[in-house]
Write a protein that holds these residues in place. Sequence first.
Motif, PDB file in Angstrom:
ATOM      1  N   UNK A 139     -44.224 -19.083  21.102  1.00 43.90           N
ATOM      2  CA  UNK A 139     -43.822 -17.784  21.401  1.00 43.90           C
ATOM      3  C   UNK A 139     -45.125 -17.160  22.059  1.00 43.90           C
ATOM      4  N   UNK A 161     -49.071 -15.038  16.361  1.00 42.35           N
ATOM      5  CA  UNK A 161     -48.602 -15.111  17.500  1.00 42.35           C
ATOM      6  C   UNK A 161     -49.646 -14.040  18.570  1.00 42.35           C
ATOM      7  N   UNK A 176     -35.684 -15.122  15.668  1.00 37.39           N
ATOM      8  CA  UNK A 176     -34.761 -15.456  14.098  1.00 37.39           C
ATOM      9  C   UNK A 176     -35.758 -14.763  13.368  1.00 37.39           C
ATOM     10  N   UNK A 177     -36.927 -15.003  13.417  1.00 38.74           N
ATOM     11  CA  UNK A 177     -37.797 -14.632  12.393  1.00 38.74           C
ATOM     12  C   UNK A 177     -38.065 -12.982  12.448  1.00 38.74           C
ATOM     13  N   UNK A 230     -38.169 -19.110  17.873  1.00 37.38           N
ATOM     14  CA  UNK A 230     -38.416 -18.836  16.571  1.00 37.38           C
ATOM     15  C   UNK A 230     -38.644 -17.367  16.004  1.00 37.38           C
ATOM     16  N   UNK A 231     -39.402 -16.746  17.143  1.00 40.81           N
ATOM     17  CA  UNK A 231     -39.776 -15.339  16.705  1.00 40.81           C
ATOM     18  C   UNK A 231     -38.389 -14.460  16.749  1.00 40.81           C
ATOM     19  N   UNK A 255     -39.010 -18.317  22.763  1.00 38.64           N
ATOM     20  CA  UNK A 255     -39.258 -17.252  21.964  1.00 38.64           C
ATOM     21  C   UNK A 255     -38.413 -17.260  20.722  1.00 38.64           C
ATOM     22  N   UNK A 267     -41.814 -20.550   9.106  1.00 41.85           N
ATOM     23  CA  UNK A 267     -41.478 -21.677  10.154  1.00 41.85           C
ATOM     24  C   UNK A 267     -40.826 -20.802  11.325  1.00 41.85           C
ATOM     25  N   UNK A 268     -40.856 -19.471  11.151  1.00 43.49           N
ATOM     26  CA  UNK A 268     -40.172 -18.692  12.303  1.00 43.49           C
ATOM     27  C   UNK A 268     -41.256 -17.579  12.965  1.00 43.49           C
ATOM     28  N   UNK A 269     -42.394 -18.213  13.011  1.00 45.13           N
ATOM     29  CA  UNK A 269     -43.486 -17.171  13.907  1.00 45.13           C
ATOM     30  C   UNK A 269     -44.128 -16.285  13.041  1.00 45.13           C
TER      31      UNK A 269
END
Lengths: 306, 319
Positions: free
Chosen positions: A120, A183, B31-32, B28-29, B26, A176-178
């Motif tokens: 990301x 970032x 979704x997050x 992962x972010x 992008x 696990x999702x940033x």
Amino acid sequence: MTHTVTARPPAPTAPGGPLGTAGRSPAARTARRKALLHWIAVHCLGIAAALFFVMPFVFILLTSLMDDRQALTSALWPRSWNWDNYANVWNAPGFLTWWRNTLMYAGLGTLFTVVSSLPVAYALAKFRFRGRRIATMLVISAMMLPPQVIIVPMYLFWAKQMGMSGTLWPLIIPMAFGDAFSIFLLRQFLLTIPNEYLDAAKVDGCGELRTLLRIVVPLAKPGIAAVALFQFFYCWNDYFGPQIYASDNPAAWTLSYGLESFKDNHHTNWNLTMAATLLVMAPVIIVFFFAQKAFIEGVTLTGVKG
Amino acid sequence: MTILHGHSAALRTKRRREGLRTLAFLSPWLIGFSVFFVYPLLSTVYFSFMKYDGFKPPTFNGLTNWTYVFSQYPFFWAAMRNTLWLVVIMVAARVVFGLGIGLLITKIKTGAGVFRTFFYLPYLAPPVAATLAFAFLLNPGTGPVNQVLGDLGLPQPGWFNDPTWSKPALTLLALWGIGDLMVIFMAALLDVPKEQYEAAELDGAGSWKRFRYVTLPNISPIVLFAVVTGVIQTMQYYTQPLIAGKTASGVIGAGAGQIYEPGYPGKSTLTLPQLIYSLGFQRFDTGSACVVALVLFALSMAFTALLMRRRGGLITVED
């Protein structure tokens, strides 16, 4: 622009400086005396400040060695050296479990964070696409969001829909999702890597993923190290998360959360609490000594314009 | 013509491929951000208009939670006042002290590494551990600090047990952990161009004038950054006031059975995040907890916007 923080070499006017200066003239003597006085003043101030920072640690250590009765009095110096306090804390019910839970939370959390945040950050730093600026601003906004703002729906989600109350997974899985802060920090670091390196890799026929793994990761090692450290310490220090999700299940407690329980029915056992406090601080301090540079780099990066 | 057409088709394919690649990186972010930011935020707005105790299904109750929090809930304005106090005094003290320590460390010539480590270490202490340590150090009756103050014939404040002194005690704790600011300021100070100092010296500027006309203008963006991030951190101030109040009030132990009404002594350590916990997880008043959460959200985002302004923003988000 990154800074490497190094102590500057001593100025030539420092005492014990250049011998055989033309220190015969009164002007030079005055200058030397002034420099000496300056040196003394600065270092006296430094020692005074150091006392402020170090004394709490000294009192904590001394109290951790007192016997139970003395730890409740206003005594400053232990009348006997009770090193077994440390053994008692170590063997206290649950202490090793908290230790294991904390390591799992911090270890997995750090691993997930680095792996999910790096691509990301790379996209935000090096790809050109519409909405890049907005995406970056959203990352910064998320980084500044107090965790308590969204805790009610998040708790309902993890506890009622996923049935994960009483575990640390609700804290680990989101990583696990940033992670916004990671970032952001990685983006700041990747911006400093010249595009020529990446272009060269592309000319050699590397795709973006291979460029990231082969070229960017080795160059970004200091930034990755800083992110890993910060995330590890965030998990290690986290109190609010375990309080929300693990408070009713002592088997899932972490060190930060369990630290308060060194009390009997009437009062805090200060000697055991202080011993436990030092045991919880110790790993952080040890890691810092091994990774000072990465730390300082990371702190500096957050405070510098990218 | 056909060539041109073919060319633009190829370009379109390339564009689409690049777009997909960006999305992939992008993802992962994306979704997050949706699951852990947008959805809970919308959900918080929804619950702020609902009566919900976590068990019975939620029912709509209009602005009841809002009026309750702003006009009847006895702790909300106390928490706001405390936050203001902490923002004005604690943040200012941290920035001034951090700058002082930063200046000092750049001037220390002998043993700089050792000094730097001493100054930095407390910042690494886990907040719970550091707060428990200070609750012990500043214990009014038996703590070493009052012991020493008494020996010197100075007054002995009640610290965490006295509403007047609890926030100053928290400020001391915050000054102890100044390491992060020290490093930022140190880097900024080492970045000031040496020529400017030399020029000022030639003009006969003394050390105060050099600081005022060379150092400060050069480091003012970093100072501003430290102030704004300090304010945002103060909005999130949770663990330290909670542990300090809890320990001083004599509530014993951790775990679900420990009921501590936050704010001891006399609402003086209340902060907004503690209210969210207290309302949502102790009183099961989900609606009111979400109202306080939205106030906290608005305040945090207002200050975050300051960081990102297009002109004079402190974090550059341009190319």
